[in-house]
Write an enzyme that holds these catalytic residues in place. Structure first.
Site, short mmCIF file in Angstrom:
data_model
loop_
_atom_site.label_atom_id
_atom_site.label_comp_id
_atom_site.label_asym_id
_atom_site.label_seq_id
_atom_site.Cartn_x
_atom_site.Cartn_y
_atom_site.Cartn_z
CD GLU A 130 -2.82 -1.19 2.43
OE1 GLU A 130 -2.77 -0.26 3.27
OE2 GLU A 130 -3.62 -2.15 2.50
CB ALA A 133 1.64 -0.95 4.24
CB SER A 135 9.91 -2.54 3.93
OG SER A 135 10.70 -2.29 2.79
NE ARG A 271 34.31 -0.09 -30.33
CZ ARG A 271 34.16 1.02 -31.03
NH1 ARG A 271 33.62 0.98 -32.24
NH2 ARG A 271 34.52 2.18 -30.52
CD GLU A 372 7.63 -11.72 -5.91
OE1 GLU A 372 7.86 -12.63 -5.08
OE2 GLU A 372 7.04 -11.92 -6.99
CB THR A 374 14.03 -3.67 -0.40
OG1 THR A 374 14.05 -3.91 1.02
CG2 THR A 374 12.93 -2.67 -0.74
N1 CAA Z 1 5.92 -17.98 5.99
C1 CAA Z 1 4.84 -18.07 6.79
N2 CAA Z 1 4.65 -17.29 7.88
C2 CAA Z 1 5.60 -16.38 8.15
C3 CAA Z 1 6.76 -16.25 7.37
C4 CAA Z 1 6.90 -17.08 6.24
N3 CAA Z 1 7.97 -17.01 5.45
N4 CAA Z 1 7.53 -15.27 7.90
C5 CAA Z 1 6.88 -14.83 8.98
N5 CAA Z 1 5.72 -15.50 9.14
C6 CAA Z 1 4.71 -15.32 10.18
C7 CAA Z 1 5.35 -15.15 11.54
O1 CAA Z 1 5.58 -16.41 12.14
C8 CAA Z 1 4.31 -14.35 12.27
O2 CAA Z 1 3.25 -15.19 12.69
P1 CAA Z 1 2.90 -15.37 14.26
O3 CAA Z 1 2.53 -14.02 14.76
O4 CAA Z 1 1.77 -16.34 14.27
O5 CAA Z 1 4.16 -15.90 14.88
C9 CAA Z 1 3.73 -13.45 11.18
O6 CAA Z 1 4.02 -14.11 9.94
C10 CAA Z 1 4.34 -12.09 11.16
O7 CAA Z 1 5.74 -12.24 10.99
P2 CAA Z 1 6.78 -11.20 11.51
O8 CAA Z 1 6.49 -10.87 12.93
O9 CAA Z 1 8.13 -11.69 11.14
O10 CAA Z 1 6.37 -9.92 10.61
P3 CAA Z 1 7.08 -8.54 10.48
O11 CAA Z 1 6.00 -7.55 10.29
O12 CAA Z 1 8.11 -8.34 11.53
O13 CAA Z 1 7.98 -8.65 9.14
C11 CAA Z 1 8.61 -8.99 6.91
C12 CAA Z 1 7.75 -9.41 8.09
C13 CAA Z 1 9.57 -10.14 6.63
C14 CAA Z 1 9.40 -7.73 7.07
C15 CAA Z 1 7.57 -8.83 5.80
O14 CAA Z 1 6.72 -7.73 6.11
C16 CAA Z 1 8.18 -8.65 4.45
O15 CAA Z 1 8.59 -9.61 3.83
N6 CAA Z 1 8.20 -7.38 3.97
C17 CAA Z 1 8.51 -7.10 2.62
C18 CAA Z 1 7.23 -6.97 1.84
C19 CAA Z 1 7.32 -7.53 0.49
O16 CAA Z 1 8.06 -8.45 0.20
N7 CAA Z 1 6.52 -6.98 -0.38
C20 CAA Z 1 6.48 -7.47 -1.71
C21 CAA Z 1 5.25 -7.00 -2.36
S1 CAA Z 1 4.82 -8.09 -3.67
C22 CAA Z 1 5.59 -7.52 -5.03
O17 CAA Z 1 6.50 -6.76 -5.01
C23 CAA Z 1 5.08 -8.16 -6.24
C24 CAA Z 1 5.40 -7.62 -7.53
O18 CAA Z 1 5.12 -6.49 -7.85
C25 CAA Z 1 6.01 -8.47 -8.53
#
Ligand code: CAA
Length: 388
Positions: A130, A133, A135, A271, A372, A374
């Site tokens: 978003e 929202a 990272s 070249r 996906e 940073t």
């Molecule tokens: N698989 C399953 N569950 C997971 C997991 C995984 N790999 N990693 C964490 N979890 C779970 C945790 O266990 C936790 O669950 P519980 O509360 O039940 O224990 C929950 O998910 C939350 O995890 P965290 O506390 O670790 O979450 P966080 O907020 O601290 O951080 C983060 C997570 C790794 C930073 C995550 O927010 C992240 O990956 N951020 C980057 C965002 C991203 O990748 N965006 C990409 C957008 S898509 C895109 O870009 C597509 C495109 O255009 C091509």
């Protein structure tokens, strides 16, 4: 950490690579510069991919797909990206959008939404980020409120790849604001659902043939059966999905890098300066060797990660898929950025112009370090795995 070798590309994988490469060279590469220049989604190339069943290879046979394994999917994306990064987002984003269903969706959802994607009648995007929202994905504000047998969604999703051209969207939204990440649920939203609209196309540095837009949800009322998995499991499903699909971004990165390296090798052999081919200078040779070394290291890590992804998809627990997926994406995209930048350098002034493909490859490579998650987030994810 289990790091024993799990993969060995089979004869079928090799044949698949040859098939995709010849299609990419014949139909995609000649269009790549124009796709970049016009910033249009390449519907003609999409049709070619559908005709060759390469647009969503990962969809299981049970849902009408080709049932390609994770390594085969990587090879397809890699070979398409070698010709055109924008086009490689077709199979990559179709995988990103549908993995939440494959991991957590009901049979009803899978039967309804996967076959049209397999037939090439619809594409499927993924809507997590978003405006505020990125990272910190769990800080999302998009709300889904239960109303009888329905949910009503409101919010704005941003940076959505292939938004507008995709028919279906996996949308993560807050169903319980008091529960943090455990209050997020995942839904299937359709482009034609009343209240769904799209922002203007972002004006990007690269991947210009793949539209990136906001998905705006205004009182979008959808049936409750379109929730993917149980209430409150959407964030976990979103992250578990990325464990599989960051590997496809790694594939895209190594494909772009291979395209740049191949072009640069051809160029330095032609070249001539100071009375000889520039390929005969040791400084150029050392650059090529470093480029190929980084590329091959990234490729092998990506294939190892793909093998782990395949195990998990088939129900075998793997404790380090998250690490491998982040490591592959990070290593491959950093390598791609370096390799494409060096390719521009090897072509000198010509490399800096749009008359040659390497500047496009350099611009396209940049996004693989950003989307996906940073590469800073990938390093955070890897460190958490090491320290847990
Ligand atoms: N698989 C399953 N569950 C997971 C997991 C995984 N790999 N990693 C964490 N979890 C779970 C945790 O266990 C936790 O669950 P519980 O509360 O039940 O224990 C929950 O998910 C939350 O995890 P965290 O506390 O670790 O979450 P966080 O907020 O601290 O951080 C983060 C997570 C790794 C930073 C995550 O927010 C992240 O990956 N951020 C980057 C965002 C991203 O990748 N965006 C990409 C957008 S898509 C895109 O870009 C597509 C495109 O255009 C091509």
């Amino acid at each position: 950490m289990t790091s024993f070798p799990l993969y060995a590309p089979s004869e079928e994988h090799q044949l698949l690579r040859e098939t995709v490469r010849s299609l990419a060279e014949e139909k995609i590469a000649p269009r790549a510069a124009e796709i970049d220049e016009t910033e249009e989604f390449p519907w003609d190339v999409y049709k070619d991919l559908v005709a060759a069943e390469l647009h969503a290879v990962h969809i299981p046979e049970a849902y009408g797909g080709a049932g390609a394994d994770a390594l085969a999917t990587v090879i397809v994306i890699e070979e398409i990206a070698r010709a055109c990064a924008s086009t490689s987002l077709i199979p990559a984003v179709n995988k990103l959008g549908t993995v939440p269903l494959l991991l957590a969706g009901s049979e009803e959802l899978k039967q309804r939404y996967l076959p049209p994607v397999a037939r090439g009648e619809a594409m499927f995007s993924y809507a997590l980020s978003e405006p505020e929202a990125g990272s910190d994905a769990a800080s999302m504000k998009t709300r889904a409120v239960r109303d009888g047998d329905h949910y009503v969604l409101n919010g704005t999703k941003m940076w959505i790849t292939n938004a507008g051209v995709s028919q279906f969207y996996t949308v993560m939204a807050v169903t319980d604001p008091s529960a943090g990440a455990r209050g997020i649920s995942a839904f299937v939203v359709e482009k034609d659902d009343p209240g769904v609209s799209f922002g203007p196309k972002e004006k990007k540095l690269g991947i210009k043939g793949s539209p990136t837009r906001q998905v705006i949800l205004e009182n979008v009322r959808i049936p409750a059966w379109r929730m993917i998995g149980e209430p409150g499991t959407g964030f976990k499903t979103a992250l578990a999905t990325l464990d599989h699909t960051r590997i496809t971004i790694a594939a895209q990165a190594i494909g772009i890098a291979q395209g740049a390296l191949d072009y640069a090798i051809g160029y330095v052999k032609e070249r001539r300066q100071f009375g000889k081919r520039i390929a005969d200078f040791q400084g150029v040779q050392f650059m090529l060797a470093d480029m190929a070394m980084k590329l091959e290291a990234a490729r092998q890590l990506t294939y190892a990660a793909a093998a782990k992804s395949e195990l998990v998809m088939n129900g075998t627990p793997v404790d380090d898929l998250t690490f491998f997926s982040s490591a592959a994406k990070c290593a491959a995209s950093d390598a791609a950025m370096e390799i494409t930048t060096d390719a521009v350098q090897l072509l000198g002034g010509y490399g800096y112009t749009r008359d040659y493909p390497v500047e496009r490859m350099m611009r396209d490579a940049k996004i693989t370090q950003i989307y996906e998650g940073t590469n800073q987030i990938q390093r955070m994810v890897m460190a958490r795995h090491l320290l847990k």
